[in-house]
Enzyme design. Structure first.
Site, PDB file in Angstrom:
ATOM      1  N   HIS A   1       0.869  -1.174   0.000  1.00  0.00           N
ATOM      2  CA  HIS A   1       0.000   0.000   0.000  1.00  0.00           C
ATOM      3  C   HIS A   1       0.909   1.227   0.000  1.00  0.00           C
ATOM      4  O   HIS A   1       2.089   1.125   0.326  1.00  0.00           O
ATOM      5  CB  HIS A   1      -0.867  -0.040   1.273  1.00  0.00           C
ATOM      6  CG  HIS A   1      -1.971   0.949   1.289  1.00  0.00           C
ATOM      7  ND1 HIS A   1      -1.792   2.244   1.712  1.00  0.00           N
ATOM      8  CD2 HIS A   1      -3.270   0.836   0.946  1.00  0.00           C
ATOM      9  CE1 HIS A   1      -2.944   2.892   1.638  1.00  0.00           C
ATOM     10  NE2 HIS A   1      -3.858   2.054   1.162  1.00  0.00           N
ATOM     11  N   TYR A   2       0.373   2.386  -0.331  1.00  0.00           N
ATOM     12  CA  TYR A   2       1.218   3.581  -0.362  1.00  0.00           C
ATOM     13  C   TYR A   2       1.575   4.097   1.033  1.00  0.00           C
ATOM     14  O   TYR A   2       2.474   4.919   1.182  1.00  0.00           O
ATOM     15  CB  TYR A   2       0.574   4.700  -1.191  1.00  0.00           C
ATOM     16  CG  TYR A   2      -0.706   5.262  -0.603  1.00  0.00           C
ATOM     17  CD1 TYR A   2      -0.676   6.274   0.350  1.00  0.00           C
ATOM     18  CD2 TYR A   2      -1.948   4.776  -1.008  1.00  0.00           C
ATOM     19  CE1 TYR A   2      -1.850   6.785   0.887  1.00  0.00           C
ATOM     20  CE2 TYR A   2      -3.122   5.279  -0.478  1.00  0.00           C
ATOM     21  CZ  TYR A   2      -3.066   6.288   0.468  1.00  0.00           C
ATOM     22  OH  TYR A   2      -4.222   6.789   0.996  1.00  0.00           O
TER      23      TYR A   2
END
EC number: 3.1.15.-
Length: 181
Positions: free
Chosen positions: A128-129
């Protein structure tokens, strides 16, 4: 093994230096915890082969540290390149966490992510970022509650798997002694 969207992926890289334009990844390790920081599985710990020329670019600290730990010798004899290490790591992670859901977890993982983006982009994209960076809590504790820092002593082996295990333990320590629920 059970894939779970709440599991967390922890990573540590050892590099020949701090500049991803010049330096290279020489070791990668991952592990997966549940949301409560219980270690569920440890992934492959891989020395990543680099040329003698690349290793020759290391500064004195890196030469001393990575030679002393035996990592330089493991790198010289490793059959794994960046792509091999990337694919083996992804295959391990797929068993535990779907792509795109776990933040990248560890200590100073912004630096690790810079190297992943450059040399292992498919693995970088698996995260995920967001980040769970234990060093952020350490910096806040140093400023807001410095007395708790003495309660957790790092070994600083600069061996990837030891370092991530230590990061998990450090976050558990801050959860208990710094983060109030």
């Amino acid at each position: 093994m059970a894939e779970n969207q709440n599991n967390l992926i922890w990573i540590d890289l050892e590099m020949t230096g701090l500049d991803p334009e010049r330096d290279r990844i020489i070791e990668i390790a991952t592990l997966v915890t549940d949301a409560n920081l219980n270690i569920l599985a440890e992934g492959p710990v891989l020395a990543v082969h680099q040329s003698a020329e690349q290793l020759g670019l290391m500064d004195e600290w890196n030469v001393r540290t990575h030679t002393g730990s035996g990592l330089v010798e493991r790198v010289k004899t490793s059959p794994f390149n960046d792509r091999d290490a990337e694919l083996q790591t992804i295959e391990f992670l797929k068993q535990w966490v779907p792509a795109g859901v776990s933040p990248i977890c560890g200590n100073s993982v912004g630096q690790d992510r810079r190297f992943l983006f450059r040399y292992m982009p498919e693995l970088e994209a698996y995260f995920h970022y967001r980040y769970v960076d234990v060093s952020t809590l350490k910096e806040l504790a140093r400023r807001w509650k410095p007395e708790i820092l003495a309660g957790f002593k790092k070994q600083n082996t600069h061996q990837a798997l030891d370092d991530i295990r230590e990061s998990v333990a450090e976050l558990a320590y801050y959860r208990e002694h710094f983060i109030q629920s």
